[in-house]
Motif scaffolding. Structure first.
Motif, PDB file in Angstrom:
ATOM      1  N   ALA B 150       0.797  -1.221   0.000  1.00 12.23           N
ATOM      2  CA  ALA B 150       0.000   0.000   0.000  1.00 12.23           C
ATOM      3  C   ALA B 150       0.830   1.273   0.000  1.00 12.23           C
ATOM      4  N   ILE B 151       2.045   1.200   0.526  1.00 12.72           N
ATOM      5  CA  ILE B 151       2.851   2.413   0.652  1.00 12.72           C
ATOM      6  C   ILE B 151       4.292   2.147   0.247  1.00 12.72           C
ATOM      7  N   SER B 152       4.792   3.019  -0.618  1.00 10.94           N
ATOM      8  CA  SER B 152       6.211   2.988  -0.942  1.00 10.94           C
ATOM      9  C   SER B 152       6.859   4.179  -0.238  1.00 10.94           C
ATOM     10  N   GLU B 153       7.935   3.923   0.484  1.00  8.71           N
ATOM     11  CA  GLU B 153       8.421   4.935   1.424  1.00  8.71           C
ATOM     12  C   GLU B 153       9.933   5.082   1.405  1.00  8.71           C
ATOM     13  N   THR B 154      10.402   6.324   1.474  1.00 12.14           N
ATOM     14  CA  THR B 154      11.833   6.587   1.624  1.00 12.14           C
ATOM     15  C   THR B 154      12.049   7.442   2.856  1.00 12.14           C
ATOM     16  N   ILE B 155      12.965   7.028   3.716  1.00 14.55           N
ATOM     17  CA  ILE B 155      13.239   7.743   4.963  1.00 14.55           C
ATOM     18  C   ILE B 155      14.684   8.218   4.959  1.00 14.55           C
ATOM     19  N   ALA B 156      14.907   9.450   5.419  1.00 10.82           N
ATOM     20  CA  ALA B 156      16.271   9.962   5.551  1.00 10.82           C
ATOM     21  C   ALA B 156      16.464  10.558   6.939  1.00 10.82           C
ATOM     22  N   VAL B 157      17.564  10.172   7.588  1.00 11.44           N
ATOM     23  CA  VAL B 157      17.885  10.673   8.932  1.00 11.44           C
ATOM     24  C   VAL B 157      19.329  11.165   8.933  1.00 11.44           C
ATOM     25  N   PRO B 158      19.572  12.363   9.451  1.00 10.78           N
ATOM     26  CA  PRO B 158      20.958  12.857   9.496  1.00 10.78           C
ATOM     27  C   PRO B 158      21.817  11.935  10.362  1.00 10.78           C
ATOM     28  N   ILE B 159      22.971  11.565   9.860  1.00 14.37           N
ATOM     29  CA  ILE B 159      23.870  10.709  10.638  1.00 14.37           C
ATOM     30  C   ILE B 159      24.261  11.388  11.937  1.00 14.37           C
ATOM     31  N   ALA B 160      24.361  12.693  11.900  1.00 13.59           N
ATOM     32  CA  ALA B 160      24.794  13.438  13.090  1.00 13.59           C
ATOM     33  C   ALA B 160      23.852  13.244  14.266  1.00 13.59           C
TER      34      ALA B 160
END
Lengths: 262, 262
Positions: B150-160
């Motif tokens: 149902a959902i295609s998702e991309t997540i980004a989190v700062p390494i810092a």
DNA sequence: AAGTGGTCTAGACCACCAA
DNA sequence: TGGTGGTCTAGACCACTTG
């Protein structure tokens, strides 16, 4: 000093079993709903209210703070407490969530396509919690953002909510009302408040992506099947009654729906 | 008794020019952020806090009430005040707005497609307020509702933001973290809180209707160009820092996005 | 200067919960 | 029974607005 289920002295219907400040809050809502306190009006000061209701200032304050948190009332240090005006600015920020991709928030223009009474259909009965066969006022309109057609919209309001709208459902509604709706364009909630004593405090929106139908494509001047954002909204008043159902289909090429969750 | 800009005695960095209860609120947020008060923990009672901070119980109460209103803390009469746990239930109701058309709210399953570090791209730099060249953790996943994609998702989190994630951006992240992400599936915010001391209190979502790309159509098993609801979300922590950017594209045939405005 | 809401205090009693 | 948060009071001083 206190007994058990405290009770205010000044009410008509007896309210009980809830905290004093909540009773006071209810009483204030009544005064706003029945027009004793009209939009924009300055309320009596906390001390005056405390004396009138025979409670402490702190209790009045707690009731007012809750109303302020709900945006039903606005407090200004040094000036006083006022009944909220659903002005364009507020309507825009609180209830209109389509913003430009650059972050700008513009007031859309509206063009009324049709304006008529009718018998409530299944969807209207369900969302407005009506009895089968009730009458509704239906408005169909096209809205523009930045001069370009952007939203196709259908609005339904129970006739029972608007005394001035009483009459056979198969006849045209009063011209005056149509003019009011056309004029208030973007601030219908202000119209409901100031004209009908209905205070909208909440809305439930259901969003989905749909493909443009033939008529929508024509109105919005885009290709058939263009993805549109459908916004299905029910507006609810201070007494929990559904007042308006609004089904919008919006182009989101240069705009998006902004939701802030906290 | 009071002077002018009152000041708490127990703080490290001096906080000034704001009300006492706001200073106390900040201090409490620090204790939650630095792990002194962990999720689920019982806080000292109002009277104990009042004594420790040399203020009245009413002032402590006002600070706690605000934290409770923000869902950072939960108050239970007769028991005490606790640091909120971002458990599945809460995450579901507060931050996950896709519900079934019949009103049911289901926890989606997730399948991680990729999990890697990389240098932040333009979109990530902008939304996460990063310096050019910063590192981010990127997760790509497919989510299922009722067993169907149902959902295609991309997540980004700062390494810092995640000390355990430090290291060359062109190497694979620690296996352990990948496992954590895979396991916590739907309650990443709880993971951020309990593992990294990051308290998410707010999210900004931008929604629009888009047409499915080839890859999305394949993953979601629908025709090319099917309308999808795009949800572009930035999660913000208690200090106002953007912590996570999540771009989701969802099928809204049997589900819709629910927003309650009040 | 007078009046308003905003902050802060001190103390009372209540409803609820655990041991 | 003792401790917790929830409600309510009374009174003080502050910051802001208006005349």
């Amino acid at each position: 000093m206190c007994g058990m289920p405290r009770r205010l002295k000044h009410e008509g219907p007896v309210i009980e079993a809830k905290p004093l400040y909540a009773q006071i809050r209810s009483l204030m809502l009544h005064r706003i709903g029945d027009g004793t306190w009209k939009p924009g009006m300055l309320l009596p000061s906390e001390l005056q209210l405390a004396e009138e209701l025979a409670v402490s200032q702190g209790t009045v304050r707690k009731a007012l703070d809750e109303l302020a948190a709900q945006n039903i009332v606005v407090r200004r240090q040094g000036r006083g407490t006022f009944v909220t005006t659903h002005d364009a600015e507020r309507a825009l920020h609180h209830f209109f969530h389509l913003v430009g991709d650059d972050g700008t928030r513009r007031l859309p223009e509206s063009q009324v396509i049709s304006f008529a009474r009718g018998v409530a259909q299944a969807g209207e009965v369900a969302r407005l919690e009506l009895a089968a066969g009730s009458g509704v006022l239906r408005i169909r309109r096209l809205r523009f953002l930045g001069g370009k057609p952007a939203i196709s919209e259908t609005i339904a309001v129970p006739i029972a909510m608007i005394p001035e709208l009483d009459g056979p459902v198969d006849t045209a509604p009063p011209e005056e009302l149509r003019d009011l709706y056309q004029a208030s364009s973007n601030t219908l909630y202000d119209l409901y408040h100031s004209r009908f004593g209905i205070v909208i405090v909440k809305a439930v929106e259901r969003l989905r992506a749909v493909a443009a139908t033939g008529e929508e494509a024509r109105l919005l001047k885009v290709a058939l099947e263009t993805p549109l954002l459908e916004i299905d909204r029910v507006a609810i008043d201070v007494r929990g009654r559904p007042i308006e159902w609004r089904l919008s289909r919006a182009l989101t090429l240069e705009h998006h729906y902004l939701a802030e969750i906290e």
